[in-house]
Design an enzyme around this catalytic site. Structure first.
Site, mmCIF file in Angstrom:
data_model
loop_
_atom_site.group_PDB
_atom_site.id
_atom_site.type_symbol
_atom_site.label_atom_id
_atom_site.label_comp_id
_atom_site.label_asym_id
_atom_site.label_seq_id
_atom_site.Cartn_x
_atom_site.Cartn_y
_atom_site.Cartn_z
ATOM 1 N N CYS A 1 -2.109 -71.059 -26.637
ATOM 2 C CA CYS A 1 -1.988 -69.733 -26.026
ATOM 3 C C CYS A 1 -2.555 -68.658 -26.944
ATOM 4 O O CYS A 1 -2.906 -68.918 -28.091
ATOM 5 C CB CYS A 1 -0.516 -69.420 -25.721
ATOM 6 S SG CYS A 1 0.265 -70.587 -24.583
ATOM 7 N N HIS B 1 1.403 -64.303 -24.705
ATOM 8 C CA HIS B 1 2.846 -64.088 -24.854
ATOM 9 C C HIS B 1 3.162 -63.557 -26.243
ATOM 10 O O HIS B 1 2.295 -63.420 -27.110
ATOM 11 C CB HIS B 1 3.634 -65.367 -24.570
ATOM 12 C CG HIS B 1 3.299 -66.529 -25.472
ATOM 13 N ND1 HIS B 1 3.564 -66.527 -26.821
ATOM 14 C CD2 HIS B 1 2.738 -67.737 -25.207
ATOM 15 C CE1 HIS B 1 3.202 -67.668 -27.350
ATOM 16 N NE2 HIS B 1 2.674 -68.424 -26.395
#
Length: 490
Positions: free
Chosen positions: A163, A155
């Site tokens: 992430c 992202h």
């Protein structure tokens, strides 16, 4: 499992002729977010479209994503007209959390490692982190090995808690490349999340890692992509990945692998590839003899790029690469460093325990008094016990016993304790106290006196600051002369 034999044969020929991977230069992104009116419908810049055309790639041809944690790089590979993948883009990952190694459980801040198919449904245009693509963790391999976690993404926003986080500009371009590939008919995009470029020297450098066997399994897929330049087909059995195998039946991720075989062309290519790899690995071991790699922490990686946060929002948190923050060290030096780190960690935990204990002694921001033992013993007045008589014992009987005046001689006659714990000697002067009828009645019923009338003060001369209480003084006195006790009024 269906395989393309031609691709393996062509790849083997390319290997023999000395074909190598593309350069590792990081690409700049030609995206101006101020002009983006729709994140979902954003069209790639003319610059990148021209590059595709020069590389003989269709705008909607399939892509593959490859991540290297240690180098902090995300690569986009795209199929050309010969259905071979070439590297179109390489981005610098803005942030990834944790250290090298797989994600094991929720909250460990580890970014996943492995092979993940990305479907159109994993694209999230409404992410709180600008745009996002769910990695699909945990996959079959992760579940078979007891690994779990949720919402592991690629992202934007440059902030990570497990992430792979890019800048918003990078994520806009990656999202558009994936969208166009799906429009061209690609069912799933393969994500290869790897700890580092799996060369012989890098494998030798990380040979002491507890994750080394896991990485060797990932390397099988890495090698076959390097040979074929096509994303390897993979399955999971016996809790391991198997790549480009012809399998009889459906494999069970946690069960025994069924009968399977490697296509002859791939087998030949792998034999040639591994022969060169083994030679390179032996040279690397000799070069690294007596040296080990120090793997930096996330905090150490962040310190390397701390200045890059200047003028940015607090949420912007680049982490830097392990190559920049880590280093090769002598074994003895690393052992000393790790011992020192263990001492510091132990001291930190001790401070936390003391801090928690101190917080328990405060309430509402105020200190709570902690009772402490008096260092000096309290002096105790000892008096002779009254002799038993016909009146009997008990409270009411004691009312009819004649009280003896309290004198210095009485106290001195009391038995004295000896030793270190002996009370300090106390001398009390003889005195008299007037007690009227209401007061005497209050004493009899053990109620507080409304008033106290003394004809002379009670004076105590002692080395201890503790004095007999007023109640003790009154209780020990006989009634004043001239007045009869209230019970003799009858």
């Amino acid at each position: 499992m269906r395989l393309t034999y031609l691709a393996a044969t062509v790849a083997a020929a390319a290997l023999i002729s000395g074909c190598t991977a593309s350069d590792t230069l990081v690409d700049s992104v030609d995206v101006n977010l101020k002009t983006v009116t729709s994140k979902v419908n954003y069209e790639l810049s003319g610059k990148i479209v021209q590059k595709m055309q020069a590389m003989n790639m269709a705008k909607t041809s399939p892509i593959m994503l490859r991540i290297f944690k240690e180098e902090g790089a995300l690569e986009v590979w795209k199929a050309n007209s010969a259905n071979r993948f070439e590297k179109l883009r390489e981005y610098k990952i803005c942030a990834w959390s944790g250290k090298l190694g797989p994600k094991v459980k929720e909250g460990d801040r580890q970014a996943p490692e492995g092979y993940y198919p990305l479907a159109p449904g994993q694209m999230n245009p409404n992410s709180s982190y600008y745009l996002a693509i769910n990695t699909g963790f945990p996959n079959q391999f992760d579940r078979a090995n007891g690994r779990f976690g949720t919402n592991l993404m690629i992202h934007g926003a440059c902030s990570s808690s497990g992430c792979y986080s890019m800048t918003d500009e990078q994520m806009q371009e990656i999202f558009a490349l994936a969208r166009d590939a799906f429009k061209g008919g690609q069912k799933t995009i393969q994500l290869q999340a790897l700890p580092f470029r799996m060369t012989a020297e890098n494998m030798a450098r990380h040979r002491n890692s507890p994750n080394f066997e896991f990485w060797k399994n990932l390397k099988e897929g890495y090698d076959q992509f390097e040979i074929t330049k096509r994303p390897p087909e993979f399955a999971v059995c016996e809790k391991k990945y198997v790549f480009n195998k012809q399998i009889d039946g459906r494999p069970n991720p946690a069960g025994q692998c069924p009968a399977m075989s490697t296509p002859p062309a791939m087998e030949m290519a792998l034999a040639s590839y591994n022969k060169k790899y083994d030679e390179d690995y032996a040279r690397a071991l000799k070069k690294l003899d007596g040296l080990v790699w120090y793997e930096p922490t996330e905090a150490e990686r962040k310190a390397v790029v701390a200045k890059s946060r200047a003028g940015r929002e607090l949420a912007y948190a680049p982490t830097g690469t392990s190559l920049d923050a880590g280093k090769l060290m002598k074994v003895a030096d690393l052992e000393k460093q790790e011992a020192r780190r263990a001492e510091l960690e132990e001291a930190r935990q001790a401070i936390e325990i003391q801090t928690a204990a101190l917080e328990k002694t405060t309430r509402g921001g105020k200190n709570v008094p902690v009772p402490q033992q008096n260092p000096l013993p309290r002096p105790v007045l000892q008096a002779e016990a009254p002799a038993a008589d016909n009146a009997g014992n008990g409270f009411f009987a004691s009312l009819f016993k004649k009280k003896q005046p309290l004198t210095t001689a009485t106290i001195e006659a009391a038995p004295q304790a000896t030793g270190p714990a002996a009370p300090l000697p106390v001398t009390v002067e003889t005195h008299q106290v007037k007690v009227d009828a209401p007061a005497a009645k209050a004493i009899a019923h053990k109620k507080p006196l409304p008033t106290e009338t003394q004809t002379s003060p009670v004076t105590a001369q002692a080395s201890s600051p503790v004095q007999p209480s007023a109640d003790q003084a009154v209780a020990e006195q006989q009634p004043a002369e001239g007045k009869k006790p209230f019970w003799k009024l009858w």
